[in-house]
Motif scaffolding. Structure first.
Motif, mmCIF file in Angstrom:
data_model
loop_
_atom_site.group_PDB
_atom_site.id
_atom_site.type_symbol
_atom_site.label_atom_id
_atom_site.label_comp_id
_atom_site.label_asym_id
_atom_site.label_seq_id
_atom_site.Cartn_x
_atom_site.Cartn_y
_atom_site.Cartn_z
ATOM 1 N N ASP A 242 0.811 -1.213 0.000
ATOM 2 C CA ASP A 242 0.000 0.000 0.000
ATOM 3 C C ASP A 242 0.852 1.275 0.000
ATOM 4 O OD1 ASP A 242 -2.349 1.386 -0.111
ATOM 5 O OD2 ASP A 242 -2.817 1.221 2.025
ATOM 6 N N ARG A 243 1.796 1.329 -0.952
ATOM 7 C CA ARG A 243 2.595 2.543 -1.053
ATOM 8 C C ARG A 243 3.083 2.743 -2.484
ATOM 9 N NH1 ARG A 243 8.398 3.422 0.897
ATOM 10 N NH2 ARG A 243 8.135 4.727 -0.949
ATOM 11 N N GLU A 244 3.503 3.979 -2.757
ATOM 12 C CA GLU A 244 3.980 4.356 -4.082
ATOM 13 C C GLU A 244 5.456 4.021 -4.247
ATOM 14 O OE1 GLU A 244 1.696 8.303 -5.468
ATOM 15 O OE2 GLU A 244 2.861 8.559 -3.623
ATOM 16 N N TYR A 245 5.822 3.697 -5.498
ATOM 17 C CA TYR A 245 7.217 3.543 -5.906
ATOM 18 C C TYR A 245 7.384 4.189 -7.277
ATOM 19 C CZ TYR A 245 7.819 0.150 -2.118
ATOM 20 O OH TYR A 245 7.887 -0.454 -0.884
ATOM 21 N N TRP A 246 8.641 4.426 -7.633
ATOM 22 C CA TRP A 246 8.967 4.969 -8.935
ATOM 23 C C TRP A 246 10.079 4.120 -9.542
ATOM 24 C CZ3 TRP A 246 7.304 7.515 -4.780
ATOM 25 C CH2 TRP A 246 6.241 8.414 -4.946
ATOM 26 N N TYR A 247 10.226 4.158 -10.858
ATOM 27 C CA TYR A 247 11.174 3.262 -11.513
ATOM 28 C C TYR A 247 11.644 3.877 -12.819
ATOM 29 C CZ TYR A 247 7.112 2.266 -14.399
ATOM 30 O OH TYR A 247 6.039 2.396 -15.234
ATOM 31 N N ARG A 248 12.789 3.380 -13.308
ATOM 32 C CA ARG A 248 13.280 3.758 -14.636
ATOM 33 C C ARG A 248 14.305 2.737 -15.093
ATOM 34 N NH1 ARG A 248 16.891 9.226 -13.377
ATOM 35 N NH2 ARG A 248 18.074 8.372 -11.623
ATOM 36 N N PHE A 249 14.703 2.864 -16.370
ATOM 37 C CA PHE A 249 15.624 1.929 -17.006
ATOM 38 C C PHE A 249 16.785 2.705 -17.614
ATOM 39 C CE2 PHE A 249 11.364 0.167 -17.143
ATOM 40 C CZ PHE A 249 11.524 -1.153 -16.787
ATOM 41 N N LYS A 250 17.859 1.979 -17.933
ATOM 42 C CA LYS A 250 19.049 2.627 -18.493
ATOM 43 C C LYS A 250 19.801 1.658 -19.391
ATOM 44 C CE LYS A 250 23.261 5.029 -16.962
ATOM 45 N NZ LYS A 250 24.270 4.112 -17.483
ATOM 46 N N ALA B 6 4.580 3.530 -9.897
ATOM 47 C CA ALA B 6 3.832 2.305 -9.627
ATOM 48 C C ALA B 6 3.363 2.352 -8.179
ATOM 49 C CB ALA B 6 4.688 1.072 -9.885
ATOM 50 N N ARG B 7 2.603 1.356 -7.786
ATOM 51 C CA ARG B 7 2.258 1.241 -6.373
ATOM 52 C C ARG B 7 1.835 -0.178 -6.071
ATOM 53 N NH1 ARG B 7 -2.086 4.054 -3.372
ATOM 54 N NH2 ARG B 7 -1.673 2.229 -2.108
ATOM 55 N N THR B 8 1.975 -0.542 -4.816
ATOM 56 C CA THR B 8 1.562 -1.859 -4.363
ATOM 57 C C THR B 8 0.157 -1.797 -3.785
ATOM 58 O OG1 THR B 8 2.675 -1.409 -2.253
ATOM 59 C CG2 THR B 8 3.889 -2.705 -3.892
ATOM 60 N N ALA B 9 -0.512 -2.943 -3.771
ATOM 61 C CA ALA B 9 -1.841 -3.053 -3.174
ATOM 62 C C ALA B 9 -1.721 -3.117 -1.658
ATOM 63 C CB ALA B 9 -2.533 -4.304 -3.709
ATOM 64 N N PRO B 10 -2.809 -2.889 -0.943
ATOM 65 C CA PRO B 10 -2.782 -3.077 0.510
ATOM 66 C C PRO B 10 -2.532 -4.540 0.874
ATOM 67 C CG PRO B 10 -4.709 -1.809 -0.171
ATOM 68 C CD PRO B 10 -4.098 -2.365 -1.415
ATOM 69 N N HIS B 11 -2.128 -4.761 2.114
ATOM 70 C CA HIS B 11 -1.975 -6.109 2.635
ATOM 71 C C HIS B 11 -3.286 -6.864 2.463
ATOM 72 C CE1 HIS B 11 -1.653 -9.335 5.674
ATOM 73 N NE2 HIS B 11 -0.359 -9.262 5.437
ATOM 74 N N VAL B 12 -3.203 -8.167 2.295
ATOM 75 C CA VAL B 12 -4.393 -8.972 1.999
ATOM 76 C C VAL B 12 -5.462 -8.871 3.078
ATOM 77 C CG1 VAL B 12 -3.190 -10.600 0.513
ATOM 78 C CG2 VAL B 12 -3.254 -11.009 2.982
ATOM 79 N N LEU B 13 -5.094 -8.478 4.317
ATOM 80 C CA LEU B 13 -6.062 -8.352 5.400
ATOM 81 C C LEU B 13 -6.480 -6.910 5.649
ATOM 82 C CD1 LEU B 13 -4.560 -10.901 7.964
ATOM 83 C CD2 LEU B 13 -6.379 -11.279 6.281
ATOM 84 N N SER B 14 -5.996 -5.995 4.809
ATOM 85 C CA SER B 14 -6.260 -4.574 5.017
ATOM 86 C C SER B 14 -7.186 -4.026 3.933
ATOM 87 C CB SER B 14 -4.943 -3.784 5.014
ATOM 88 O OG SER B 14 -5.184 -2.391 4.994
#
Length: 563
Positions: free
Chosen positions: A129-137, A148-156
């Motif tokens: 349940d938080r944001e991330y950022w990414y790139r390539f080189k 990008a971001r992740t989903a909440p915990h399965v119990l949340s």
């Protein structure tokens, strides 16, 4: 810096589906050139290969997929995007901040000719349940940054979900301004429900007044054709902005392969097409190469596993369907028909295995909202006020028993809040779902929200939804609008709110988006409730409204999509 985990990245090409890890200390910062431009030029790479942008997809509670594809010359006719016929190592990094200062993962993946120089990196072990950022080189060349971001915990339940969904982006019919406006909404998740790209050669599928831009190359039939077409779409900056804004869940409809195809049957089975299965295989391969999909979707010949389940904690479960690959062919020659084949209990739009998977998912679900992401209209839409039932054989109306089994399945499983999301028909719709559509007094058992097209059909027209005869003939249909746009939802424990966004025009770039209507679905109250409707545009009101018969024919023509 967290260590790399067992799913740190997917090497596409050398051994599809293989997983490898690289010590983080062995990698340079993307801002530092580890190989000079001159050195890359000597190996055939002479310019920026990140012309198709970046994307992320299929998030779960501890990770997601990040994607790019190297193509310094996206429109190259051989489909290789101007890349030399050799593998290239691609560095990737994931960050905990938008500025890219705090690296939380890094690694190297090989981009190979075999897989169109695409890169799919699967990550896990991240915080929920938080944001991330990414790139390539690659050498001195650094990709744009993606979020990008992740989903909440399965119990949340998390703090709510901002989810948008779209479909039908015919490049020739308009500019992708809707994608840009969607990116500006800052969603947590985007669903694309099909017709991401169209297969036609230029001037085949035209709008009144003529298309505003052209497809490159012939009708897509070979792997090179499909790669080139995907690259043309991906090179659009508005589409790139939408991909970079949030993770996507993608499923196809028909135009990613061939208009109105069904399983191993092409659009026009009466015309000999001995190469159709090879065409399908090429289309599936190119689709995987160009989408942020997990290794479970790597195509195997003419087969590709695309239906899947994605959980957003306890708040929502997304059941993403494939209604093309396993369906029986459309009945009665396709189109709008009064067709006895439509009620044949042996016919299926999902195939038996996918139907069992979906019904089992309903029985096991403990989510607040069960959301079915799929391609074609689910509710009944009869366009005849008389006793004959004239419905689209390409939609669930052509597979009545299949629809009945799935609807009964979520009722029997006591699914708390079933919601069907739909694309395909190039107009906004909202409807109640029934077990018996022929008796409007029966209880409502679910809700359907339908997104208009991004561009397909051109500008469209604003109108009073109540004037469309479909809503009179089918009282469970509650809303219609024929402008281009997308749908933005806010999903919370107590309700789902859907804003139907529209643009006044797409044949010119840069239009602003506004909310045409807002509908709410309340927890444990199936059916859609309108809470806002923007009045008819005064400029549109000066144009005489079509007659009921004209409106029906317009809708039929709009959706038939036959050049």
């Amino acid at each position: 810096m967290s260590r790399l985990t067992r799913r740190s990245f997917l090497v596409t090409g050398i051994a599809a589906g293989a997983v490898a890890s690289v010590p983080a200390a062995a990698l340079a910062d993307p801002g530092t050139a580890t190989e000079s431009a001159a050195s890359l030029a000597s190996r055939g790479l002479r310019s920026d290969p990140f012309m198709l942008g970046v994307a992320s997809g299929d998030p779960d509670s501890d990770g997601f997929v990040i994607w790019t594809r190297l193509a310094p010359q996206p429109l190259a006719e051989d489909g290789l995007g101007g890349m030399p016929d050799r593998p290239f190592p691609v560095q990737w990094q994931v960050y905990g901040d938008a500025a890219g200062h705090r690296v939380v993962r890094r690694g190297v993946a090989m981009a190979t000719t075999e897989w169109g120089h695409s890169v799919h990196v699967e990550l896990d072990g991240l915080s929920s349940d938080r944001e991330y950022w990414y790139r390539f080189k690659v050498g001195p060349y650094v990709s744009p940054m993606g979020r990008a971001r992740t989903a909440p915990h399965v119990l949340s339940y998390g703090s709510g979900l901002a989810m948008a969904f779209v479909s039908c982006a015919q490049y020739e019919h308009g500019y992708f301004t809707s994608y840009r406006r969607l990116a500006e909404e800052h969603p947590d998740l985007v669903l694309h429900l099909g017709d991401y790209q169209y297969e036609y050669t230029k001037d085949t599928y035209t709008i009144p007044g003529g298309n505003v831009r052209d497809h490159e190359g012939p009708e897509t039939e070979t792997l090179a054709n499909y790669r080139q077409r995907h690259a043309q779409y991906k090179a659009d900056p508005d589409l790139q902005a939408a991909h970079a804004a949030a993770p996507w869940l993608v499923v196809w409809d028909d135009h990613e392969v061939d208009n109105n195809w069904a399983d191993e049957v092409p659009e026009k089975p009466e015309v000999p097409q001995p190469n159709f299965l090879a065409r399908r295989e090429a289309a599936f391969r190119a689709y995987y190469e160009n989408m942020p999909l997990r290794r479970g979707s790597i195509p195997r010949g003419i087969d590709m596993q695309l239906y899947r389940r994605v959980r957003w904690g306890r708040l929502a479960t997304f059941h993403m369907l494939d209604t093309r690959q396993y369906r029986n062919d459309q009945g009665c020659g396709d189109g709008y028909r009064d067709c006895p084949e439509a009620v044949d209990p042996a016919r299926s739009i999902t195939g038996d295995a996918q139907e069992r998977w979906l019904l089992d998912g309903f029985r096991q679900s403990r989510a607040q909202w069960d959301i079915i992401g799929q391609q074609v209209f689910f509710a009944q839409r009869d366009n005849n006020a008389g006793p004959a039932k004239i419905t689209s054989q390409d939609a669930w109306d052509g597979y009545v028993a299949s629809r009945q089994r799935i609807t009964q399945g979520w009722v029997d499983a006591e699914v708390r809040n079933p919601v069907v999301l739909t694309g395909d028909v190039h107009a906004h719709w909202a409807s109640d779902l029934k077990l018996d559509y022929d008796d409007p007094t029966t209880r409502t058992v679910g809700s359907e929200l339908v997104a208009s097209s991004i561009t397909t059909g051109g500008d469209g027209r604003d109108s009073d939804p109540a004037t469309h005869p479909f809503l009179t003939i089918n009282p469970h249909l509650k809303f219609y609008n024929n402008q281009r746009g997308y749908v933005v939802t806010r999903i919370e424990r107590e309700q789902l709110t859907a804003d139907f966004k529209v643009l006044p025009q797409v044949t010119q770039a840069g239009a602003a988006a506004h909310t045409k209507a807002t509908f709410v679905i309340e927890d444990r109250v199936p059916g859609v409730q309108q809470t806002y409707l923007r009045p008819l545009d005064p400029s549109a009101a000066r144009t005489p409204e079509p007659t009921a018969d004209q409106r029906i024919q317009e809708t039929v023509d709009w959706e038939t999509k036959r050049p």
